[in-house]
Scaffold this motif. Structure first.
Motif, PDB file in Angstrom:
ATOM      1  N   ILE A 280       0.432  -1.372  -0.097  1.00  0.00           N
ATOM      2  CA  ILE A 280       0.267  -0.717   0.093  1.00  0.00           C
ATOM      3  C   ILE A 280       0.896   1.802  -0.236  1.00  0.00           C
ATOM      4  CG2 ILE A 280      -2.029   1.473   1.463  1.00  0.00           C
ATOM      5  CD1 ILE A 280      -2.983  -1.474   2.315  1.00  0.00           C
ATOM      6  N   VAL A 281       2.070   1.255   0.507  1.00  0.00           N
ATOM      7  CA  VAL A 281       2.858   2.480   1.155  1.00  0.00           C
ATOM      8  C   VAL A 281       3.949   2.638  -1.105  1.00  0.00           C
ATOM      9  CG1 VAL A 281       4.682   2.870   1.943  1.00  0.00           C
ATOM     10  CG2 VAL A 281       3.144   1.644   3.219  1.00  0.00           C
ATOM     11  N   GLN A 282       3.685   1.471  -1.092  1.00  0.00           N
ATOM     12  CA  GLN A 282       4.435   1.862  -2.601  1.00  0.00           C
ATOM     13  C   GLN A 282       3.234   2.601  -3.462  1.00  0.00           C
ATOM     14  OE1 GLN A 282       8.061   0.274  -3.314  1.00  0.00           O
ATOM     15  NE2 GLN A 282       7.782   1.690  -4.480  1.00  0.00           N
ATOM     16  N   PRO A 287       5.938   8.543  -7.586  1.00  0.00           N
ATOM     17  CA  PRO A 287       6.569   7.783  -8.028  1.00  0.00           C
ATOM     18  C   PRO A 287       7.969   7.260  -8.154  1.00  0.00           C
ATOM     19  CG  PRO A 287       5.017   8.517  -9.483  1.00  0.00           C
ATOM     20  CD  PRO A 287       5.068   9.402  -7.922  1.00  0.00           C
ATOM     21  N   GLY A 288       8.362   6.035  -8.559  1.00  0.00           N
ATOM     22  CA  GLY A 288       9.921   5.931  -8.740  1.00  0.00           C
ATOM     23  C   GLY A 288      10.236   5.517  -7.268  1.00  0.00           C
ATOM     24  N   THR A 289       9.330   5.303  -5.844  1.00  0.00           N
ATOM     25  CA  THR A 289      10.297   5.028  -4.616  1.00  0.00           C
ATOM     26  C   THR A 289      10.225   3.845  -4.435  1.00  0.00           C
ATOM     27  OG1 THR A 289       8.567   7.374  -3.795  1.00  0.00           O
ATOM     28  CG2 THR A 289       9.379   5.860  -2.149  1.00  0.00           C
ATOM     29  N   ARG A 290      11.298   3.997  -3.614  1.00  0.00           N
ATOM     30  CA  ARG A 290      11.691   2.527  -3.600  1.00  0.00           C
ATOM     31  C   ARG A 290      11.585   2.211  -2.180  1.00  0.00           C
ATOM     32  NH1 ARG A 290      15.239  -0.458  -6.270  1.00  0.00           N
ATOM     33  NH2 ARG A 290      16.374   0.859  -8.417  1.00  0.00           N
ATOM     34  N   THR A 291      11.120   0.653  -1.249  1.00  0.00           N
ATOM     35  CA  THR A 291      10.335   0.104  -0.418  1.00  0.00           C
ATOM     36  C   THR A 291      11.442  -0.798   0.446  1.00  0.00           C
ATOM     37  OG1 THR A 291       8.819  -0.894  -0.735  1.00  0.00           O
ATOM     38  CG2 THR A 291       8.718   1.846  -0.403  1.00  0.00           C
ATOM     39  N   THR A 292      11.525  -0.435   1.876  1.00  0.00           N
ATOM     40  CA  THR A 292      13.101  -1.526   2.678  1.00  0.00           C
ATOM     41  C   THR A 292      11.598  -2.089   3.376  1.00  0.00           C
ATOM     42  OG1 THR A 292      13.124  -0.219   3.698  1.00  0.00           O
ATOM     43  CG2 THR A 292      14.479  -1.033   1.139  1.00  0.00           C
ATOM     44  N   ILE A 298       8.930  -0.439   7.506  1.00  0.00           N
ATOM     45  CA  ILE A 298       8.511  -0.135   6.423  1.00  0.00           C
ATOM     46  C   ILE A 298       9.551   1.483   6.055  1.00  0.00           C
ATOM     47  CG2 ILE A 298       7.383   0.096   3.962  1.00  0.00           C
ATOM     48  CD1 ILE A 298       5.079  -1.025   5.859  1.00  0.00           C
ATOM     49  N   ALA A 299      10.842   1.276   5.381  1.00  0.00           N
ATOM     50  CA  ALA A 299      11.402   2.377   4.609  1.00  0.00           C
ATOM     51  C   ALA A 299      11.058   2.901   3.784  1.00  0.00           C
ATOM     52  CB  ALA A 299      13.092   2.088   5.212  1.00  0.00           C
ATOM     53  N   LEU A 300      11.945   4.185   2.932  1.00  0.00           N
ATOM     54  CA  LEU A 300      11.292   4.560   2.287  1.00  0.00           C
ATOM     55  C   LEU A 300      11.869   6.163   2.166  1.00  0.00           C
ATOM     56  CD1 LEU A 300       7.858   6.305   0.806  1.00  0.00           C
ATOM     57  CD2 LEU A 300       8.647   4.795   3.094  1.00  0.00           C
ATOM     58  N   ARG A 301      12.415   6.603   1.103  1.00  0.00           N
ATOM     59  CA  ARG A 301      13.165   7.723   1.372  1.00  0.00           C
ATOM     60  C   ARG A 301      12.171   8.812  -0.078  1.00  0.00           C
ATOM     61  NH1 ARG A 301      17.312   9.286   3.702  1.00  0.00           N
ATOM     62  NH2 ARG A 301      18.535   8.022   4.452  1.00  0.00           N
ATOM     63  N   VAL A 302      11.886  10.475   1.178  1.00  0.00           N
ATOM     64  CA  VAL A 302      10.488  10.745  -0.144  1.00  0.00           C
ATOM     65  C   VAL A 302      10.875  12.447   0.468  1.00  0.00           C
ATOM     66  CG1 VAL A 302       8.604   9.195   0.085  1.00  0.00           C
ATOM     67  CG2 VAL A 302       8.680  10.579   2.109  1.00  0.00           C
ATOM     68  N   PRO A 303      10.900  13.614  -0.778  1.00  0.00           N
ATOM     69  CA  PRO A 303      11.151  14.965  -0.065  1.00  0.00           C
ATOM     70  C   PRO A 303       9.988  15.007   1.457  1.00  0.00           C
ATOM     71  CG  PRO A 303      10.421  14.661  -2.175  1.00  0.00           C
ATOM     72  CD  PRO A 303      10.093  13.750  -1.989  1.00  0.00           C
ATOM     73  N   ASP A 304      10.216  15.993   2.183  1.00  0.00           N
ATOM     74  CA  ASP A 304       9.852  16.311   3.342  1.00  0.00           C
ATOM     75  C   ASP A 304       8.741  15.399   3.796  1.00  0.00           C
ATOM     76  OD1 ASP A 304       8.532  18.461   4.634  1.00  0.00           O
ATOM     77  OD2 ASP A 304       6.981  19.076   3.499  1.00  0.00           O
ATOM     78  N   GLY A 305       9.384  14.494   4.472  1.00  0.00           N
ATOM     79  CA  GLY A 305       9.133  13.238   4.785  1.00  0.00           C
ATOM     80  C   GLY A 305       7.670  13.379   5.866  1.00  0.00           C
ATOM     81  N   ALA A 351      22.223  -5.112   5.374  1.00  0.00           N
ATOM     82  CA  ALA A 351      20.939  -5.677   3.819  1.00  0.00           C
ATOM     83  C   ALA A 351      19.594  -5.551   4.843  1.00  0.00           C
ATOM     84  CB  ALA A 351      21.174  -5.936   3.451  1.00  0.00           C
ATOM     85  N   PRO A 352      19.400  -4.564   3.462  1.00  0.00           N
ATOM     86  CA  PRO A 352      17.200  -5.168   4.260  1.00  0.00           C
ATOM     87  C   PRO A 352      16.825  -6.783   3.454  1.00  0.00           C
ATOM     88  CG  PRO A 352      17.923  -3.792   2.375  1.00  0.00           C
ATOM     89  CD  PRO A 352      19.774  -3.551   2.966  1.00  0.00           C
ATOM     90  N   ALA A 353      16.116  -6.076   4.211  1.00  0.00           N
ATOM     91  CA  ALA A 353      15.616  -7.998   3.835  1.00  0.00           C
ATOM     92  C   ALA A 353      15.165  -8.096   2.522  1.00  0.00           C
ATOM     93  CB  ALA A 353      14.627  -8.588   5.198  1.00  0.00           C
ATOM     94  N   ARG A 354      14.079  -6.937   1.687  1.00  0.00           N
ATOM     95  CA  ARG A 354      13.654  -6.711   0.740  1.00  0.00           C
ATOM     96  C   ARG A 354      13.601  -5.999   0.206  1.00  0.00           C
ATOM     97  NH1 ARG A 354       8.410 -10.204   0.701  1.00  0.00           N
ATOM     98  NH2 ARG A 354       8.672  -9.385   2.743  1.00  0.00           N
ATOM     99  N   GLU A 355      14.129  -5.508  -1.369  1.00  0.00           N
ATOM    100  CA  GLU A 355      13.322  -3.911  -1.524  1.00  0.00           C
ATOM    101  C   GLU A 355      13.037  -4.200  -2.739  1.00  0.00           C
ATOM    102  OE1 GLU A 355      16.349  -1.174  -4.233  1.00  0.00           O
ATOM    103  OE2 GLU A 355      17.094  -1.353  -2.162  1.00  0.00           O
ATOM    104  N   GLU A 356      11.972  -3.097  -3.204  1.00  0.00           N
ATOM    105  CA  GLU A 356      10.790  -2.622  -3.857  1.00  0.00           C
ATOM    106  C   GLU A 356      10.420  -2.076  -5.135  1.00  0.00           C
ATOM    107  OE1 GLU A 356       6.234  -3.540  -3.099  1.00  0.00           O
ATOM    108  OE2 GLU A 356       6.852  -5.375  -3.184  1.00  0.00           O
ATOM    109  N   GLY A 357      10.014  -1.350  -5.948  1.00  0.00           N
ATOM    110  CA  GLY A 357      10.142  -0.283  -6.622  1.00  0.00           C
ATOM    111  C   GLY A 357      10.837  -0.201  -8.155  1.00  0.00           C
ATOM    112  N   PRO A 358      11.049   0.808  -8.484  1.00  0.00           N
ATOM    113  CA  PRO A 358      12.121   0.820 -10.038  1.00  0.00           C
ATOM    114  C   PRO A 358      12.974   0.421  -9.580  1.00  0.00           C
ATOM    115  CG  PRO A 358      10.761   2.355  -9.786  1.00  0.00           C
ATOM    116  CD  PRO A 358      10.213   2.034  -8.453  1.00  0.00           C
TER     117      PRO A 358
END
Length: 358
Positions: A280-282, A287-292, A298-305, A351-358
């Motif tokens: 759901i977060v993904q 668009p283009g955000t990677r989640t781990t 659940i971790a991700l990098r976004v502007p102005d978190g 290392a993160p367990a799994r990564e998802e995203g483009p």
């Protein structure tokens, strides 16, 4: 009288210079000299089996006059070797460097007169008083007895140790001993002060005291401070910093600019069902955000978190998934180091367990 010829070290084609970034760095005005400038600086050590260890690899570095500059890197990165080269205590294998306007090979004596040094490990005589330690050091610099006494008094006052001048060094606390070593490095009024891990082993209060005196020194006398450290908080105290890893300079700039170059904040969400929530977060993230997904959540990098947390929480609530915790953290210097080296300054990150995203 002609100055001595430059003893130029040979160039090394097998060690290309690093191409450091320098975001947000201010440049000196035209005609203003650097306090320190190196080009292609290399230091290598041959081994008994014919192998060669490269401690410093093609270092290109410029330090402005009167600034505080941090050399950030883990133990074994090449920080102490670089200081030895810049203080004319070791000869470079290749490349060249000028310090306080003097070439480290052509005018090593002039370099040593213009620099002060705070070593990583104490070189104080524990059985002598604070004042006696300074007198001996001043005499080694060729000062007269009268001048040595005056400079000892001035430097002890500068580091707030005048009331302990007659105390044996062994009776001083760790923070006091470090400040005494700072006073010793200032006796001959150097233009550049090198500090190799200046607060190693000190408690937070003593560390803060040392930095208070360093900032006052820079502001009052315009002394250039060159600090090697693996403490991220110390690097934050400096005007600019450079990251060195395995002997190579990988980035340089102001702390804020280097962090801003990474860009986005790190958002971490911990929910009642992290695997389902991650999908759901993904979909709700830019668009283009990677989640781990790892032990933190659940971790991700976004502007102005901070502004994204309510949106992500709302999307999860629409699917009936509770959010137990949510944080948004701006980039840190450890993130900067990891970005440029692939590992944390204090050890490899898991290392993160799994990564998802483009």
């Amino acid at each position: 009288m002609q100055p001595p010829a430059r003893d130029q070290a040979p160039a090394r084609a097998d060690l290309p210079a690093a191409a450091p970034t320098d975001p947000g760095a201010t440049r000196p005005l035209p005609g203003t000299a650097y306090a320190i400038s190196t080009r292609g600086l290399v230091k290598s050590y041959p081994g008994p089996d014919g192998t060669v260890t490269h401690a410093v690899r093609g270092l290109d570095l410029d330090v402005h006059q009167g600034e505080s500059f941090a050399f950030l890197g883990p133990n074994g990165a090449g920080k102490s070797t670089t200081i030895a080269l810049l203080c004319a205590l070791a000869r470079p294998t290749a490349g060249h460097a000028t310090v306080a306007g003097a070439d480290v090979l052509g005018r090593p004596d002039r370099v040593r007169r213009q620099v002060g040094m705070l070593f990583q490990h104490s070189a104080l005589d524990m059985d002598l008083t604070a004042e006696q330690n300074l007198h001996i050091h001043a005499r080694l610099y060729g000062m007269s007895r009268r001048h040595a006494r005056r400079r000892a008094t001035e430097t002890l006052e500068a580091v707030a140790l005048a009331d302990r001048r007659r105390s044996p060094v062994r009776t001083l606390s760790g923070g006091m001993r470090r400040r005494l070593e700072l006073a010793r490095g200032l006796l001959h009024e150097p233009r550049i002060l090198f500090l190799d891990e200046p607060t190693t082993g000190l408690d937070p209060h003593a560390r803060a005291q040392v930095w208070e005196h360093l900032r006052a020194l820079r502001d009052r006398q315009g002394t250039t401070l060159f600090v090697t450290t693996h403490y991220l908080g110390e690097a934050e105290n400096c005007d600019r910093l450079a990251i060195i890893d395995r002997g190579r300079l990988v980035a340089q700039g102001t702390p804020d600019a280097l962090k801003a170059a990474i860009g986005d904040d790190r958002v971490v969400l911990r929910t009642g069902d992290d695997p389902a929530a991650r999908e759901i977060v993904q979909g709700a993230a830019p668009p283009g955000t990677r989640t781990t997904l790892d032990g933190e959540g659940i971790a991700l990098r976004v502007p102005d978190g901070g502004s994204w947390i309510p949106r992500l929480c709302a999307a999860l609530a629409d699917h009936g998934i509770p959010v137990h915790a949510a944080t948004a953290t701006p980039p840190t210097l450890d993130d900067v180091f990891f970005h440029h080296t692939g590992r944390s300054i204090h050890g490899a990150r898991p290392a993160p367990a799994r990564e998802e995203g483009p």
